[in-house]
Write a protein that holds these residues in place. Sequence first.
Motif, PDB file in Angstrom:
ATOM      1  N   ALA A   1       0.805  -1.181   0.078  1.00 31.05           N
ATOM      2  CA  ALA A   1      -0.083  -0.092  -0.148  1.00 31.05           C
ATOM      3  C   ALA A   1       0.927   1.278   0.004  1.00 31.05           C
ATOM      4  O   ALA A   1       0.494   2.316  -0.670  1.00 31.05           O
ATOM      5  CB  ALA A   1      -0.834  -0.147   1.213  1.00 31.05           C
ATOM      6  N   GLU A   2       1.806   1.019   0.744  1.00 28.85           N
ATOM      7  CA  GLU A   2       2.939   2.326   0.813  1.00 28.85           C
ATOM      8  C   GLU A   2       3.585   2.555  -0.455  1.00 28.85           C
ATOM      9  O   GLU A   2       3.603   3.623  -0.888  1.00 28.85           O
ATOM     10  CB  GLU A   2       3.688   2.302   1.897  1.00 28.85           C
ATOM     11  CG  GLU A   2       4.376   3.545   2.434  1.00 28.85           C
ATOM     12  CD  GLU A   2       5.219   3.101   3.895  1.00 28.85           C
ATOM     13  OE1 GLU A   2       6.251   2.756   3.688  1.00 28.85           O
ATOM     14  OE2 GLU A   2       4.966   3.337   4.820  1.00 28.85           O
ATOM     15  N   ALA A   3       3.980   1.623  -1.189  1.00 27.41           N
ATOM     16  CA  ALA A   3       4.607   1.623  -2.317  1.00 27.41           C
ATOM     17  C   ALA A   3       3.742   1.956  -3.386  1.00 27.41           C
ATOM     18  O   ALA A   3       4.077   2.770  -4.296  1.00 27.41           O
ATOM     19  CB  ALA A   3       5.282   0.283  -2.608  1.00 27.41           C
ATOM     20  N   MET A   4       2.686   1.485  -3.433  1.00 24.76           N
ATOM     21  CA  MET A   4       1.754   1.888  -4.498  1.00 24.76           C
ATOM     22  C   MET A   4       1.325   3.505  -4.328  1.00 24.76           C
ATOM     23  O   MET A   4       1.163   4.392  -5.236  1.00 24.76           O
ATOM     24  CB  MET A   4       0.103   1.234  -4.429  1.00 24.76           C
ATOM     25  CG  MET A   4       0.035   0.113  -5.269  1.00 24.76           C
ATOM     26  SD  MET A   4      -1.599  -0.380  -5.224  1.00 24.76           S
ATOM     27  CE  MET A   4      -2.478   0.704  -6.168  1.00 24.76           C
ATOM     28  N   THR A   5       1.418   3.859  -3.136  1.00 23.92           N
ATOM     29  CA  THR A   5       0.904   5.366  -2.848  1.00 23.92           C
ATOM     30  C   THR A   5       1.945   6.398  -3.237  1.00 23.92           C
ATOM     31  O   THR A   5       1.727   7.635  -3.309  1.00 23.92           O
ATOM     32  CB  THR A   5       0.464   5.447  -1.484  1.00 23.92           C
ATOM     33  OG1 THR A   5      -0.356   4.646  -1.069  1.00 23.92           O
ATOM     34  CG2 THR A   5      -0.062   6.908  -0.934  1.00 23.92           C
ATOM     35  N   ALA A   6       3.186   5.988  -3.247  1.00 24.45           N
ATOM     36  CA  ALA A   6       4.181   6.795  -3.741  1.00 24.45           C
ATOM     37  C   ALA A   6       4.111   7.191  -5.130  1.00 24.45           C
ATOM     38  O   ALA A   6       3.335   6.803  -5.938  1.00 24.45           O
ATOM     39  CB  ALA A   6       5.739   6.083  -3.628  1.00 24.45           C
ATOM     40  N   THR A   7       4.648   8.583  -5.146  1.00 25.74           N
ATOM     41  CA  THR A   7       4.471   9.185  -6.287  1.00 25.74           C
ATOM     42  C   THR A   7       6.019   9.232  -7.583  1.00 25.74           C
ATOM     43  O   THR A   7       6.742  10.060  -6.544  1.00 25.74           O
ATOM     44  CB  THR A   7       3.995  10.463  -6.525  1.00 25.74           C
ATOM     45  OG1 THR A   7       2.609  10.186  -5.916  1.00 25.74           O
ATOM     46  CG2 THR A   7       3.713  11.005  -7.712  1.00 25.74           C
ATOM     47  N   PRO A   8       6.393   8.372  -8.235  1.00 22.93           N
ATOM     48  CA  PRO A   8       5.507   7.352  -8.808  1.00 22.93           C
ATOM     49  C   PRO A   8       5.609   6.265  -7.842  1.00 22.93           C
ATOM     50  O   PRO A   8       6.446   6.037  -7.012  1.00 22.93           O
ATOM     51  CB  PRO A   8       6.373   7.312 -10.055  1.00 22.93           C
ATOM     52  CG  PRO A   8       7.635   7.457  -9.746  1.00 22.93           C
ATOM     53  CD  PRO A   8       7.735   8.770  -8.869  1.00 22.93           C
ATOM     54  N   PRO A   9       4.679   5.106  -8.195  1.00 25.93           N
ATOM     55  CA  PRO A   9       4.544   4.177  -7.444  1.00 25.93           C
ATOM     56  C   PRO A   9       5.944   3.245  -7.505  1.00 25.93           C
ATOM     57  O   PRO A   9       6.653   3.413  -8.464  1.00 25.93           O
ATOM     58  CB  PRO A   9       3.625   3.154  -8.154  1.00 25.93           C
ATOM     59  CG  PRO A   9       2.666   4.136  -8.926  1.00 25.93           C
ATOM     60  CD  PRO A   9       3.707   5.359  -9.183  1.00 25.93           C
ATOM     61  N   GLU A  10       6.163   2.709  -6.314  1.00 30.92           N
ATOM     62  CA  GLU A  10       7.326   1.750  -6.111  1.00 30.92           C
ATOM     63  C   GLU A  10       7.338   0.569  -5.867  1.00 30.92           C
ATOM     64  O   GLU A  10       8.196  -0.016  -5.041  1.00 30.92           O
ATOM     65  CB  GLU A  10       8.471   2.537  -5.009  1.00 30.92           C
ATOM     66  CG  GLU A  10       8.696   4.084  -5.250  1.00 30.92           C
ATOM     67  CD  GLU A  10       9.133   4.913  -4.056  1.00 30.92           C
ATOM     68  OE1 GLU A  10       9.088   4.336  -3.064  1.00 30.92           O
ATOM     69  OE2 GLU A  10       9.638   5.952  -4.325  1.00 30.92           O
ATOM     70  N   VAL A  11       6.258  -0.371  -6.489  1.00 31.66           N
ATOM     71  CA  VAL A  11       6.041  -1.402  -6.058  1.00 31.66           C
ATOM     72  C   VAL A  11       7.211  -2.472  -6.948  1.00 31.66           C
ATOM     73  O   VAL A  11       7.683  -2.331  -7.993  1.00 31.66           O
ATOM     74  CB  VAL A  11       4.719  -1.850  -6.784  1.00 31.66           C
ATOM     75  CG1 VAL A  11       4.625  -3.418  -6.563  1.00 31.66           C
ATOM     76  CG2 VAL A  11       3.502  -0.932  -5.958  1.00 31.66           C
ATOM     77  N   ASP A  12       7.872  -3.396  -6.141  1.00 30.81           N
ATOM     78  CA  ASP A  12       8.644  -4.208  -6.608  1.00 30.81           C
ATOM     79  C   ASP A  12       7.994  -5.656  -6.934  1.00 30.81           C
ATOM     80  O   ASP A  12       7.066  -6.112  -6.383  1.00 30.81           O
ATOM     81  CB  ASP A  12      10.119  -4.373  -5.897  1.00 30.81           C
ATOM     82  CG  ASP A  12       9.551  -5.274  -4.693  1.00 30.81           C
ATOM     83  OD1 ASP A  12       9.376  -6.297  -4.636  1.00 30.81           O
ATOM     84  OD2 ASP A  12      10.075  -4.509  -3.411  1.00 30.81           O
ATOM     85  N   ASP A  13       8.962  -6.339  -8.066  1.00 28.55           N
ATOM     86  CA  ASP A  13       8.194  -7.493  -8.383  1.00 28.55           C
ATOM     87  C   ASP A  13       8.109  -8.597  -7.300  1.00 28.55           C
ATOM     88  O   ASP A  13       7.371  -9.446  -7.208  1.00 28.55           O
ATOM     89  CB  ASP A  13       8.885  -8.127  -9.790  1.00 28.55           C
ATOM     90  CG  ASP A  13       8.901  -7.394 -10.869  1.00 28.55           C
ATOM     91  OD1 ASP A  13       7.811  -6.344 -11.023  1.00 28.55           O
ATOM     92  OD2 ASP A  13       9.628  -7.277 -11.766  1.00 28.55           O
ATOM     93  N   GLU A  14       9.087  -8.638  -6.592  1.00 29.72           N
ATOM     94  CA  GLU A  14       9.300  -9.748  -5.485  1.00 29.72           C
ATOM     95  C   GLU A  14       8.071  -9.530  -4.618  1.00 29.72           C
ATOM     96  O   GLU A  14       7.432 -10.550  -4.076  1.00 29.72           O
ATOM     97  CB  GLU A  14      10.622  -9.719  -4.687  1.00 29.72           C
ATOM     98  CG  GLU A  14      10.588 -10.512  -3.554  1.00 29.72           C
ATOM     99  CD  GLU A  14      10.346 -12.074  -3.907  1.00 29.72           C
ATOM    100  OE1 GLU A  14       9.822 -12.889  -3.029  1.00 29.72           O
ATOM    101  OE2 GLU A  14      10.452 -12.572  -5.136  1.00 29.72           O
ATOM    102  N   LEU A  15       7.854  -8.289  -4.115  1.00 26.22           N
ATOM    103  CA  LEU A  15       6.763  -8.111  -2.985  1.00 26.22           C
ATOM    104  C   LEU A  15       5.376  -8.445  -3.843  1.00 26.22           C
ATOM    105  O   LEU A  15       4.456  -9.208  -3.113  1.00 26.22           O
ATOM    106  CB  LEU A  15       6.697  -6.572  -2.641  1.00 26.22           C
ATOM    107  CG  LEU A  15       5.435  -6.285  -1.830  1.00 26.22           C
ATOM    108  CD1 LEU A  15       5.434  -7.016  -0.705  1.00 26.22           C
ATOM    109  CD2 LEU A  15       5.722  -4.757  -1.568  1.00 26.22           C
ATOM    110  N   ALA A  16       5.116  -7.753  -5.103  1.00 30.86           N
ATOM    111  CA  ALA A  16       3.677  -8.401  -5.644  1.00 30.86           C
ATOM    112  C   ALA A  16       3.659  -9.929  -5.659  1.00 30.86           C
ATOM    113  O   ALA A  16       2.772 -10.374  -5.794  1.00 30.86           O
ATOM    114  CB  ALA A  16       3.857  -7.685  -7.194  1.00 30.86           C
ATOM    115  N   ARG A  17       4.837 -10.585  -6.034  1.00 25.40           N
ATOM    116  CA  ARG A  17       4.810 -12.056  -6.400  1.00 25.40           C
ATOM    117  C   ARG A  17       4.267 -12.886  -4.876  1.00 25.40           C
ATOM    118  O   ARG A  17       3.568 -13.659  -5.030  1.00 25.40           O
ATOM    119  CB  ARG A  17       6.122 -12.683  -6.850  1.00 25.40           C
ATOM    120  CG  ARG A  17       5.950 -13.966  -7.182  1.00 25.40           C
ATOM    121  CD  ARG A  17       7.434 -14.531  -7.303  1.00 25.40           C
ATOM    122  NE  ARG A  17       8.422 -14.747  -6.100  1.00 25.40           N
ATOM    123  CZ  ARG A  17       8.233 -15.285  -5.087  1.00 25.40           C
ATOM    124  NH1 ARG A  17       7.115 -16.425  -5.073  1.00 25.40           N
ATOM    125  NH2 ARG A  17       9.113 -15.390  -3.899  1.00 25.40           N
TER     126      ARG A  17
END
Length: 198
Positions: free
Chosen positions: A120-136
Motif C-alpha cells: 500500500a505504501e509503495a503504491m501510494t508513492a509518486t511514482p509508485p515503487e512496487v517491486d516484483d518480489e513483493l507483488a509475487r
Amino acid sequence: MARVSLDPPRTLLFRLVEKYSRRVYGRVLDPVRALAHNPRVLWADVRFEQSVAKWKQLDPGLKELAEMTSAAAIGCSWCMDFGYWVSRTRGMDARKLQDVPAWRDSDVYTPLERDVMEYAEAMTATPPEVDDELARRLCLALGEPAFVELTAMVAVENLRSRMNSALGLTSQGFKDRCEVPAMRAAAPAEAEGGSNAG
C-alpha cells in the motif's frame, strides 16, 4: 480548515445522502458536505462507494490496513480518523490501527499484514515503487482475485485521501467515539468504601 463550505445547497440528493449518513454514521460526513456542491460528483461518488463495498475477495482486516496505510502515507487526517472508527467497529485491534503510521517499527503485524502495508505504501508513492518480489509474494499468499482487489482498494484510498486532503478536510472526531472515557481519579476510592473523611 476546509477549502469549500461545508454548508452546501440543500438539493434533494444532498438531503437523501445526509439522512443516510446520519443513520449509518451518526453524523453527516464532511466529504459528503464538500462533494454536495457538485451533485454529479456526489452522485458518482455514492454509486462508486456502493460498488466498492460489494468487493469481497480480500480479507476485511487486510483491506482496512491497506487503506489506513495509504491514508497515513498521504497524510489525510480525515481518512485516518474515519478509518480508525470503521475498523474498530468491525473489531480490529486498536494497537494495529494506532501503529499504522509507524508500522515498520511495530511488532503487532503478521508477515502478510506487513507485506500488505508495504505494498500500500509503495503504491501510494509518486511514482509508485512496487517491486516484483513483493507483488509475487502477495499474489501467491492472497490469490490473484484478492491481489487485484488489494491493488484496487489502495487506488481507491488514494482517490479518497488525496481528494479529502486537497479539500482541506480534517478529523471529524470519529476516533474519539471509539475510546473508553478515562475513569475519574476518585472512582477507585469510591469503589473501596467512599471517602476517607469522617
